[in-house]
Design an enzyme around this catalytic site. Structure first.
Site, PDB file in Angstrom:
ATOM      1  N   ASP A   1      22.990  57.930  65.775  1.00 26.10           N
ATOM      2  CA  ASP A   1      22.209  58.756  66.689  1.00 26.10           C
ATOM      3  C   ASP A   1      21.161  57.979  67.472  1.00 26.10           C
ATOM      4  O   ASP A   1      20.198  58.551  67.973  1.00 26.10           O
ATOM      5  CB  ASP A   1      21.508  59.844  65.863  1.00 26.10           C
ATOM      6  CG  ASP A   1      20.728  59.236  64.697  1.00 26.10           C
ATOM      7  OD1 ASP A   1      20.380  58.041  64.779  1.00 26.10           O
ATOM      8  OD2 ASP A   1      20.467  59.955  63.710  1.00 26.10           O
TER       9      ASP A   1
ATOM     10  N   GLU B   1      29.812  58.822  61.811  1.00 26.89           N
ATOM     11  CA  GLU B   1      28.704  59.678  61.363  1.00 26.89           C
ATOM     12  C   GLU B   1      28.511  60.838  62.351  1.00 26.89           C
ATOM     13  O   GLU B   1      27.409  61.156  62.781  1.00 26.89           O
ATOM     14  CB  GLU B   1      27.412  58.859  61.212  1.00 26.89           C
ATOM     15  CG  GLU B   1      26.332  59.534  60.377  1.00 26.89           C
ATOM     16  CD  GLU B   1      25.073  58.659  60.264  1.00 26.89           C
ATOM     17  OE1 GLU B   1      25.055  57.789  59.384  1.00 26.89           O
ATOM     18  OE2 GLU B   1      24.126  58.860  61.046  1.00 26.89           O
TER      19      GLU B   1
ATOM     20  N   GLU C   1      16.696  61.450  68.172  1.00 27.25           N
ATOM     21  CA  GLU C   1      18.020  61.294  67.548  1.00 27.25           C
ATOM     22  C   GLU C   1      18.854  62.573  67.532  1.00 27.25           C
ATOM     23  O   GLU C   1      20.072  62.529  67.703  1.00 27.25           O
ATOM     24  CB  GLU C   1      17.867  60.759  66.114  1.00 27.25           C
ATOM     25  CG  GLU C   1      17.417  59.304  66.040  1.00 27.25           C
ATOM     26  CD  GLU C   1      15.924  59.114  66.175  1.00 27.25           C
ATOM     27  OE1 GLU C   1      15.181  60.124  66.247  1.00 27.25           O
ATOM     28  OE2 GLU C   1      15.478  57.952  66.218  1.00 27.25           O
TER      29      GLU C   1
ATOM     30  N   HIS D   1       8.512  55.695  59.145  1.00 28.65           N
ATOM     31  CA  HIS D   1       8.327  55.125  60.486  1.00 28.65           C
ATOM     32  C   HIS D   1       8.860  56.049  61.580  1.00 28.65           C
ATOM     33  O   HIS D   1       8.799  55.719  62.756  1.00 28.65           O
ATOM     34  CB  HIS D   1       9.059  53.784  60.611  1.00 28.65           C
ATOM     35  CG  HIS D   1      10.547  53.900  60.596  1.00 28.65           C
ATOM     36  ND1 HIS D   1      11.267  53.961  59.438  1.00 28.65           N
ATOM     37  CD2 HIS D   1      11.445  53.984  61.603  1.00 28.65           C
ATOM     38  CE1 HIS D   1      12.551  54.079  59.731  1.00 28.65           C
ATOM     39  NE2 HIS D   1      12.684  54.103  61.037  1.00 28.65           N
TER      40      HIS D   1
ATOM     41  N   ARG E   1       9.402  58.613  64.470  1.00 22.64           N
ATOM     42  CA  ARG E   1       8.527  58.976  65.581  1.00 22.64           C
ATOM     43  C   ARG E   1       7.713  60.250  65.300  1.00 22.64           C
ATOM     44  O   ARG E   1       6.523  60.313  65.589  1.00 22.64           O
ATOM     45  CB  ARG E   1       9.406  59.176  66.816  1.00 22.64           C
ATOM     46  CG  ARG E   1       8.758  59.022  68.134  1.00 22.64           C
ATOM     47  CD  ARG E   1       9.831  59.122  69.210  1.00 22.64           C
ATOM     48  NE  ARG E   1      10.652  57.925  69.253  1.00 22.64           N
ATOM     49  CZ  ARG E   1      10.423  56.900  70.050  1.00 22.64           C
ATOM     50  NH1 ARG E   1       9.413  56.933  70.880  1.00 22.64           N
ATOM     51  NH2 ARG E   1      11.200  55.839  70.039  1.00 22.64           N
TER      52      ARG E   1
ATOM     53  N   HIS F   1       7.137  49.158  58.030  1.00 25.66           N
ATOM     54  CA  HIS F   1       7.904  48.963  59.270  1.00 25.66           C
ATOM     55  C   HIS F   1       7.060  48.153  60.264  1.00 25.66           C
ATOM     56  O   HIS F   1       5.831  48.218  60.233  1.00 25.66           O
ATOM     57  CB  HIS F   1       8.238  50.340  59.850  1.00 25.66           C
ATOM     58  CG  HIS F   1       9.324  50.334  60.871  1.00 25.66           C
ATOM     59  ND1 HIS F   1       9.087  50.110  62.201  1.00 25.66           N
ATOM     60  CD2 HIS F   1      10.657  50.511  60.748  1.00 25.66           C
ATOM     61  CE1 HIS F   1      10.229  50.166  62.867  1.00 25.66           C
ATOM     62  NE2 HIS F   1      11.207  50.409  62.007  1.00 25.66           N
TER      63      HIS F   1
HETATM   64  N1  UDP Z   1      16.164  49.633  54.579  1.00 28.47           N
HETATM   65  C1  UDP Z   1      16.103  48.289  54.205  1.00 28.47           C
HETATM   66  N2  UDP Z   1      14.875  47.708  54.039  1.00 28.47           N
HETATM   67  C2  UDP Z   1      13.716  48.372  54.234  1.00 28.47           C
HETATM   68  C3  UDP Z   1      13.768  49.743  54.612  1.00 28.47           C
HETATM   69  C4  UDP Z   1      15.015  50.343  54.792  1.00 28.47           C
HETATM   70  O1  UDP Z   1      17.139  47.657  54.000  1.00 28.47           O
HETATM   71  O2  UDP Z   1      12.639  47.775  54.072  1.00 28.47           O
HETATM   72  C5  UDP Z   1      17.491  50.246  54.795  1.00 28.47           C
HETATM   73  C6  UDP Z   1      17.727  51.535  54.039  1.00 28.47           C
HETATM   74  O3  UDP Z   1      18.322  51.306  52.791  1.00 28.47           O
HETATM   75  C7  UDP Z   1      18.669  52.327  54.952  1.00 28.47           C
HETATM   76  C8  UDP Z   1      18.313  51.800  56.320  1.00 28.47           C
HETATM   77  O4  UDP Z   1      17.573  50.600  56.153  1.00 28.47           O
HETATM   78  O5  UDP Z   1      20.027  52.050  54.731  1.00 28.47           O
HETATM   79  C9  UDP Z   1      17.496  52.863  56.976  1.00 28.47           C
HETATM   80  O6  UDP Z   1      16.997  52.462  58.134  1.00 28.47           O
HETATM   81  P1  UDP Z   1      15.928  53.340  58.916  1.00 28.47           P
HETATM   82  O7  UDP Z   1      15.104  54.100  57.964  1.00 28.47           O
HETATM   83  O8  UDP Z   1      15.315  52.388  59.854  1.00 28.47           O
HETATM   84  O9  UDP Z   1      16.827  54.309  59.794  1.00 28.47           O
HETATM   85  P2  UDP Z   1      17.463  55.729  59.533  1.00 28.47           P
HETATM   86  O10 UDP Z   1      18.346  55.625  58.338  1.00 28.47           O
HETATM   87  O11 UDP Z   1      16.352  56.709  59.369  1.00 28.47           O
HETATM   88  O12 UDP Z   1      18.261  55.997  60.770  1.00 28.47           O
END
Ligand code: UDP
Length: 389
Positions: free
Chosen positions: A112, A134, A148, A225, A227, A258
């Protein structure tokens, strides 16, 4: 001889169908890596052309290295203080000539992000079919998560093929009028990536140090993190976490912060001078997953973490008003915090009282997949490409 080899390679290459595989952020790399790995067994049939938009750079690089991904084109769109519209405009104008030059049979996008939206729109404009990994997630609230939720709705309209992780996702797509034959039920490849990490036996020195330092405590792993949480909600959530740690001497907070200044600033101001709060850099996947597996509780606004927690068996409080992943709540691993300012503190207390132990929960069946999603997606891709022959 060398000429013959080059010639043979060229013949194979020309027989193979080109699929552009596009990513720009951390979760996209994690979720596309198992597909790239599975595609590498089918090089003669499919040529994966890997394109990185560069939506995020520093956060993404360690993940590209971890999964040994060879990037064919880096669009380098990132600029300081970029808005989603600027990322979209820059990615679109870089993708359009690339698609015109490479003339792929298919564009594959994931999730997304603004990068995924740019890929879907660029493919659509060039009349190249788009496949969406997804597909079918909906929070039902077009402003959360922002942007998203709208990105994924638009990608559904633009894409021709939809890889749905769950039955619910499939039902959502059908209800929106997507034809049944365009939907493939595949699970989410994040579970494949997670299994790959869990099979590894070595731990980095950083992870060993973090686990050692936090060994006597209940580990509360925090990530935030999104928004919608920047600004006042972030300040309030961090203050509540701090209050909780101060009143419970057996709890330690581990917070991979982050890189966004909107997170780093409040993290430093509110959490930096407490002996049982560790502010960490963003962790590599190989460190982050074992940390979650050894946590007492996760507090996070991440989408991916909601998909990982069921396999790990670690309880999760979701720092969001709504979730597009209700399966995580239904399977009992996740609870939504909502947006009431006091809600996080109350739920932390409730969890503490109901679960005084510091051991992790029991790993369970994951509603988002069983670790075979990449193989399913590649099989679907092959049948799609065959149909286009
Ligand atoms: N993640 C990571 N290290 C970190 C924080 C998150 O490897 O310090 C991984 C987490 O396991 C997940 C992904 O990053 O698979 C999530 O990314 P994010 O939260 O940025 O995006 P979202 O999943 O919300 O789209």
């Amino acid at each position: 001889m060398r000429f013959l080899l080059l010639f043979a390679e060229e013949v194979v290459r020309s027989a193979a169908k080109t699929v552009v595989i596009l990513f720009g952020t951390r979760p996209e790399v994690i979720k596309l890596a198992p597909i790239l790995e599975a595609l590498s067994d089918h090089r003669q049939a499919v040529r994966a052309l890997v394109v990185c938009s560069g939506q995020h750079t520093d956060l993404v690089r360690p993940f590209i290295d971890l999964f040994r991904i060879a990037v064919d084109h880096d669009l380098n769109v990132m600029q300081p203080g970029q808005t989603p519209a600027q990322v979209l405009a820059r990615a679109l104008s870089a993708l359009d000539p690339l698609l015109a030059r490479e003339r792929p049979e298919l564009v594959l996008v994931q999730g997304d992000t603004t990068t995924a939206l740019a890929g879907a729109l660029a493919g659509f404009q060039r009349q190249i079919p788009v496949a969406h990994v997804e597909a079918g997630l909906r929070s039902g609230d077009s402003s959360s998560p922002f942007p998203e939720e709208m990105n994924r709705r638009l990608i559904t309209r633009l894409a021709r093929y939809h890889f749905a992780a769950t039955e619910d996702n499939r039902a959502t797509l059908l209800a929106e009028g997507v034809p049944a034959e365009a939907i493939f039920l595949t699970g989410n490849p994040v579970v494949d990536a997670l299994h790959t990490i869990l099979r590894r036996e070595t731990r980095s020195p950083l992870l060993r140090e973090i686990l050692e330092q936090s060994r006597p405590y209940k580990r509360l792993v925090l990530t935030t993190h999104r928004r919608e949480n920047l600004g006042a909600p972030m300040h309030e959530n961090l203050r509540q976490v701090r209050r909780f740690v101060e009143t419970h001497p057996d709890v330690m907070v581990l917070f991979p912060v982050h890189l966004n200044p909107g997170v780093r600033g409040p993290a430093k101001d509110i959490l930096s001078d407490h002996p049982r709060i560790l502010l960490l850099p963003p962790l590599e996947y190989g460190d982050f997953i074992p940390l979650l597996a050894n946590a007492w509780l996760i507090v996070s606004d991440s989408g991916g973490v909601q998909e990982e927690a069921p396999t790990l068996g670690t309880p999760l409080l979701v720092l969001r008003r709504t979730t597009e992943r209700p399966e995580a709540v239904r399977c009992g691993i996740a609870r939504l915090v909502g947006d009431h300012p006091e809600a996080l503190g109350a739920l932390l207390e409730e969890h503490y009282r109901s679960d005084p132990g510091k051991v992790q929960g029991q790993p369970g069946v994951n509603p988002f997949g069983q670790g075979d999603s990449a193989v399913r997606i590649v099989a679907a891709l092959q049948s799609i490409l065959h149909a286009h022959a």
